[in-house]
Write a protein that holds these residues in place. Structure first.
Motif, short mmCIF file in Angstrom:
data_model
loop_
_atom_site.label_atom_id
_atom_site.label_comp_id
_atom_site.label_asym_id
_atom_site.label_seq_id
_atom_site.Cartn_x
_atom_site.Cartn_y
_atom_site.Cartn_z
N SER A 53 -7.72 13.15 -5.21
CA SER A 53 -6.68 12.53 -3.86
C SER A 53 -5.75 11.14 -3.55
N LEU A 54 -6.66 10.24 -5.00
CA LEU A 54 -5.40 9.38 -4.76
C LEU A 54 -4.11 9.47 -4.54
N LEU A 55 -3.39 11.12 -5.83
CA LEU A 55 -2.17 10.85 -5.54
C LEU A 55 -1.51 11.19 -3.55
N ILE A 56 -2.29 11.44 -2.70
CA ILE A 56 -1.26 11.41 -1.77
C ILE A 56 -1.04 10.14 -1.62
N GLY A 57 -1.77 8.59 -1.65
CA GLY A 57 -0.98 7.03 -1.39
C GLY A 57 0.16 6.60 -3.03
N ALA A 58 -0.26 8.03 -4.07
CA ALA A 58 1.15 7.23 -5.08
C ALA A 58 2.13 8.94 -3.87
N GLY A 59 1.93 9.64 -2.89
CA GLY A 59 3.11 10.18 -2.49
C GLY A 59 3.68 9.53 -0.91
N ILE A 60 2.88 8.89 -0.37
CA ILE A 60 3.13 8.26 0.59
C ILE A 60 3.67 6.90 0.10
N ALA A 61 4.11 6.44 -1.01
CA ALA A 61 4.54 4.79 -1.72
C ALA A 61 6.25 5.69 -2.62
N SER A 62 6.11 6.93 -2.79
CA SER A 62 7.32 7.97 -3.75
C SER A 62 7.91 7.93 -2.09
N ALA A 63 7.81 8.35 -1.08
CA ALA A 63 8.09 8.96 0.40
C ALA A 63 8.95 7.87 1.09
N ARG A 64 8.84 6.57 1.03
CA ARG A 64 8.94 5.93 1.81
C ARG A 64 9.92 4.66 1.05
N ARG A 65 9.70 4.99 -0.86
CA ARG A 65 11.08 4.32 -1.44
C ARG A 65 12.27 5.78 -2.25
N GLY A 66 12.23 6.79 -1.06
CA GLY A 66 13.23 7.11 -1.51
C GLY A 66 12.90 8.61 -2.18
N ARG A 67 11.38 8.96 -2.60
CA ARG A 67 10.99 10.23 -3.41
C ARG A 67 11.73 10.41 -4.46
N THR A 68 10.71 10.82 -5.21
CA THR A 68 10.93 10.71 -6.44
C THR A 68 10.52 11.90 -7.11
N GLY A 69 10.30 12.10 -8.16
CA GLY A 69 9.89 14.10 -8.55
C GLY A 69 8.78 13.48 -8.89
N LEU A 70 7.42 14.66 -9.58
CA LEU A 70 6.03 14.41 -9.21
C LEU A 70 5.74 15.69 -10.99
N VAL A 71 4.67 14.53 -11.96
CA VAL A 71 4.61 15.29 -12.61
C VAL A 71 2.91 15.63 -13.11
N HIS A 72 2.13 17.16 -12.59
CA HIS A 72 1.05 16.89 -12.68
C HIS A 72 0.58 17.68 -12.86
N VAL A 73 -0.74 16.94 -14.39
CA VAL A 73 -1.39 17.02 -15.37
C VAL A 73 -2.73 17.07 -15.02
N ASP A 74 -3.52 18.62 -14.35
CA ASP A 74 -4.34 18.89 -14.18
C ASP A 74 -5.17 19.94 -14.86
N GLY A 75 -6.34 20.02 -15.10
CA GLY A 75 -6.32 21.42 -15.49
C GLY A 75 -6.68 23.41 -14.23
N HIS A 76 -6.98 22.05 -13.29
CA HIS A 76 -6.91 23.20 -12.21
C HIS A 76 -5.31 22.95 -11.62
N THR A 77 -5.10 24.10 -10.80
CA THR A 77 -3.75 23.43 -10.04
C THR A 77 -4.28 22.68 -8.74
N ASP A 78 -5.03 22.45 -8.53
CA ASP A 78 -5.24 21.83 -7.06
C ASP A 78 -4.76 22.12 -6.17
N PHE A 79 -4.45 23.48 -5.85
CA PHE A 79 -3.42 24.37 -4.95
C PHE A 79 -3.91 24.79 -3.64
N ARG A 80 -5.17 24.75 -3.26
CA ARG A 80 -6.32 24.98 -2.35
C ARG A 80 -5.86 25.03 -0.71
N HIS A 81 -5.44 25.38 0.21
CA HIS A 81 -4.91 24.40 1.61
C HIS A 81 -5.06 25.44 2.86
#
Length: 301
Positions: free
Chosen positions: A103-131
């Motif tokens: 869930s730390l990705l949320i903090g990284a995302g906030i920082a990214s969005a505030r500085r103008g957004r970057t891409g994301l490379v998500h390396v994970d054994g699961h897609t973590d895509f439940r919503h």
């Protein structure tokens, strides 16, 4: 220069047993004890300190529908982590966040969005895509972080401070899920590139890393690494081990290829409670030392 940030949060995980607490909060200090900080300090990295989370609560009996567990604490920790990441990035350093759960990705995302957004490379054994659009069981952001990062979650998680989406789906590459992942087809339809673990094994790390970096963008990307991308025969000390993952050498090679183009990285879900003699902490330190030593160098040069 790399700045190490400890983020000992377990707020996004379900409890391993009723009333108990996930062990991932112990990971930063377990990895420090195994030599991580000393290794990176020898390369010139600085210690950026700790972003301490609030208390973990098993709130299944009191949480109301439409909310994730530890929601208020998780959002507050994400905001404070984002501030610390922004400070590091503003000074030209590449932050390396040692978690903690993903869930730390949320903090990284906030920082990214505030500085103008970057891409994301998500390396994970699961897609973590439940919503909420594909599951009635949303509760643990550690299994929902990628969906939240591209805006597919309740606004309290996916639209903190009106910044949704934290990352553009078209500039997001996911690597490492297993063949039986339930959300993989939805992820393939939405993200810029999706590569299962089996393809990394078959094609090699260099090919997959190059394709993923191209999608995430020429201006840098955040690199999120959940260590359950490793096969359980290599790394059983994680919350949800699944067979069919990468070897230590394959993950090292993948990180070595991805690290230079990343603006920063987060390492998550290692659980020291499942590593009583410290052998897996030492293995993980070896992987990170070899794989991330050039973190952020392409952007710094």
């Amino acid at each position: 220069m790399i700045t190490l940030l400890s983020a000992p949060s377990n707020l996004g995980l379900r409890p391993p047993r009723r009333g108990s607490v996930p062990g991932t909060a112990k990971a930063p200090e377990a990895l420090r004890e195994a030599g991580l900080h000393a290794r990176f300090a020898a390369r010139g990295a600085t210690d950026g300190g700790v972003v301490v989370p609030a208390r973990y609560v098993d709130d299944d009996d009191t949480r109301t529908p439409g909310h994730v567990r530890n929601e208020e604490a998780l959002v507050e920790h994400s905001r404070r982590l984002a501030v610390r990441l922004t400070d590091a990035l503003t000074t030209g350093n590449a932050p390396l966040v040692i978690g903690g759960d993903c869930s730390l990705l949320i903090g990284a995302g906030i920082a990214s969005a505030r500085r103008g957004r970057t891409g994301l490379v998500h390396v994970d054994g699961h897609t973590d895509f439940r919503h909420p659009g594909n599951s009635a069981e949303c509760a643990s952001v550690a299994g929902e972080d990628l969906a939240a990062a591209i805006g597919l979650h309740w606004p309290a998680i996916a639209d903190i401070d009106g910044l949704s989406p934290y990352f553009d789906a078209a500039q997001t590459a996911h690597i490492g899920h297993r063949a039986d992942d339930e959300e993989q087809e939805e992820v393939r339809a939405l993200l810029g590139l999706v590569t299962p673990a089996a393809d990394v094994i078959a094609r090699g790390a260099a090919d997959v890393a190059a394709a993923s970096a191209a999608v995430a963008g020429p201006d840098g990307y955040w690199l999120q690494v959940d260590v359950d991308v490793l096969d359980p025969s290599v790394m059983p000390a994680v919350d949800s081990p699944d067979p069919g993952g990468l070897s230590a050498a394959q993950l090292t090679d993948l990180l070595r290829e991805l690290a230079p183009g990343a603006i920063g990285a987060s390492i998550t879900v290692f659980d020291p409670d499942l590593d009583p003699d410290g052998r897996y902490a030492r293995l993980l330190v070896d992987i990170l030392d070899a794989g991330l030593s050039d973190l952020g160098t392409r952007g710094i040069e």
